[in-house]
Design a protein around this motif. Structure first.
Motif, PDB file in Angstrom:
ATOM      1  N   LEU A 119       6.054   9.863  -7.273  1.00 58.54           N
ATOM      2  CA  LEU A 119       5.832   8.764  -8.013  1.00 58.54           C
ATOM      3  C   LEU A 119       6.949   8.345  -9.153  1.00 58.54           C
ATOM      4  O   LEU A 119       7.056   7.194  -9.572  1.00 58.54           O
ATOM      5  CB  LEU A 119       4.718   9.054  -8.650  1.00 58.54           C
ATOM      6  N   PHE A 120       8.009   9.216  -9.045  1.00 58.73           N
ATOM      7  CA  PHE A 120       9.066   8.915 -10.050  1.00 58.73           C
ATOM      8  C   PHE A 120      10.370   8.449  -9.351  1.00 58.73           C
ATOM      9  O   PHE A 120      11.392   8.187  -9.911  1.00 58.73           O
ATOM     10  CB  PHE A 120       9.303  10.248 -10.687  1.00 58.73           C
ATOM     11  N   LYS A 121      10.021   8.408  -7.993  1.00 58.06           N
ATOM     12  CA  LYS A 121      11.315   8.009  -7.162  1.00 58.06           C
ATOM     13  C   LYS A 121      11.126   6.390  -6.839  1.00 58.06           C
ATOM     14  O   LYS A 121      10.226   6.016  -6.596  1.00 58.06           O
ATOM     15  CB  LYS A 121      11.313   8.597  -5.830  1.00 58.06           C
ATOM     16  N   LEU A 174       0.771  -1.025   0.176  1.00 55.52           N
ATOM     17  CA  LEU A 174      -0.003  -0.109  -0.054  1.00 55.52           C
ATOM     18  C   LEU A 174       0.815   1.162  -0.022  1.00 55.52           C
ATOM     19  O   LEU A 174       0.244   2.316  -0.502  1.00 55.52           O
ATOM     20  CB  LEU A 174      -0.879  -0.274   1.250  1.00 55.52           C
ATOM     21  N   SER A 175       2.048   1.176   0.567  1.00 55.66           N
ATOM     22  CA  SER A 175       2.929   2.175   0.352  1.00 55.66           C
ATOM     23  C   SER A 175       3.573   2.658  -0.806  1.00 55.66           C
ATOM     24  O   SER A 175       3.510   3.662  -1.338  1.00 55.66           O
ATOM     25  CB  SER A 175       4.160   2.241   1.310  1.00 55.66           C
ATOM     26  N   LEU A 176       3.312   1.681  -1.661  1.00 55.11           N
ATOM     27  CA  LEU A 176       3.720   2.149  -3.151  1.00 55.11           C
ATOM     28  C   LEU A 176       2.490   2.908  -3.864  1.00 55.11           C
ATOM     29  O   LEU A 176       2.863   3.717  -4.785  1.00 55.11           O
ATOM     30  CB  LEU A 176       3.661   0.492  -4.001  1.00 55.11           C
ATOM     31  N   PHE A 177       1.422   2.804  -3.427  1.00 54.50           N
ATOM     32  CA  PHE A 177       0.061   3.449  -3.820  1.00 54.50           C
ATOM     33  C   PHE A 177       0.065   4.800  -3.565  1.00 54.50           C
ATOM     34  O   PHE A 177      -0.265   5.782  -4.262  1.00 54.50           O
ATOM     35  CB  PHE A 177      -1.116   2.811  -3.506  1.00 54.50           C
ATOM     36  N   TYR A 178       0.800   4.959  -2.361  1.00 50.55           N
ATOM     37  CA  TYR A 178       0.601   6.491  -1.783  1.00 50.55           C
ATOM     38  C   TYR A 178       1.810   7.076  -1.344  1.00 50.55           C
ATOM     39  O   TYR A 178       2.090   8.122  -0.661  1.00 50.55           O
ATOM     40  CB  TYR A 178      -0.139   6.317  -0.083  1.00 50.55           C
ATOM     41  N   ARG A 179       3.066   6.757  -2.404  1.00 47.33           N
ATOM     42  CA  ARG A 179       4.443   7.247  -2.304  1.00 47.33           C
ATOM     43  C   ARG A 179       4.259   8.874  -2.748  1.00 47.33           C
ATOM     44  O   ARG A 179       3.576   9.073  -3.479  1.00 47.33           O
ATOM     45  CB  ARG A 179       5.243   6.601  -2.657  1.00 47.33           C
ATOM     46  N   LYS A 180       4.833   9.748  -1.998  1.00 51.98           N
ATOM     47  CA  LYS A 180       4.866  11.208  -2.369  1.00 51.98           C
ATOM     48  C   LYS A 180       5.549  11.309  -3.674  1.00 51.98           C
ATOM     49  O   LYS A 180       4.988  12.399  -4.567  1.00 51.98           O
ATOM     50  CB  LYS A 180       5.423  11.984  -1.366  1.00 51.98           C
TER      51      LYS A 180
END
Length: 207
Positions: free
Chosen positions: A100-102, A92-98
């Motif tokens: 998106l390009f990192k 879920l942390s993948l979906f909400y990472r600040k």
């Protein structure tokens, strides 16, 4: 209807009181349209993120009460999902990472939690990335644990790498041999014997 989807329906129909459950501190979004329960932890998220990540989850969500017109309280019908809290927290942390390009990096132990979930719910892209990362980091992995994980998620590449690693290492204990199962143990033994024959042949040539 698949057995997994049937089990999901039964679980939310027999919903339990969520007041005594822990809400994940980072992944409990106020605007989230869906609450999922993993073990004794609740995550409040946006359902479309799950639906877009997996065809299996998309089918499950189509039958969930949150998909109905009069659904207002996500905590009233949490969706029970299999897997570990640590594994789902990473996914879920993948979906909400600040950013998106990192690129997101996970540890070996985190991938060990993530990959069974990705396998069970057919999260193809996440599984492919996890296998790729573990192949790169395989020299740091416990060979037996890597082989067991490869069997669990059905990864031929990871399985082959792990068999080679186990065959090149120390002899297996009786406990590890039982954990691997007959087929894997046979492959490890055959690979070890083959490597030994090559070594003997090279010594003969050298002399």
């Amino acid at each position: 209807m698949s057995l997994m989807i049937q089990n999901m329906v039964l679980k939310w129909e027999g919903q339990s009181d969520t007041e005594c459950l822990e809400r994940h501190p980072q992944l409990s979004r106020r605007a989230g349209t869906l609450v999922i329960q993993v073990e004794q932890t609740l995550f409040r998220i946006h359902s479309y993120l799950l639906a877009n990540s997996s065809k299996v989850l998309k089918k499950i969500l189509m039958r969930h009460p949150s998909n109905g017109p009069h659904f207002s309280d996500p905590y009233a019908a949490p969706l029970h999902l299999e897997g570990s809290v640590a594994g789902w927290g990473c996914i879920l942390s993948l979906f909400y990472r600040k950013d998106l390009f990192k690129a997101v990096t996970f540890t070996i132990s985190q991938w060990t939690e993530i990959l069974p979930i990705a396998q069970d719910y057919e999260m193809v892209l996440i599984k492919e990335e996890g296998v790729r990362c573990l192949l790169k980091l395989s020299w740091r992995c416990d060979p037996v644990e890597l082989l067991l994980l490869a069997k669990r998620i059905g990864s031929y590449e990871l399985y082959t790498r792990a068999v080679d690693m186990v065959a090149q290492g120390q002899f297996l204990s009786h406990q590890d041999a039982r954990r691997l199962g007959f087929e894997a143990f046979y492959e490890v033994t055959a690979r070890r014997e083959k490597a030994g024959q090559r070594t003997d042949a090279s010594r003969m040539i050298a002399y």
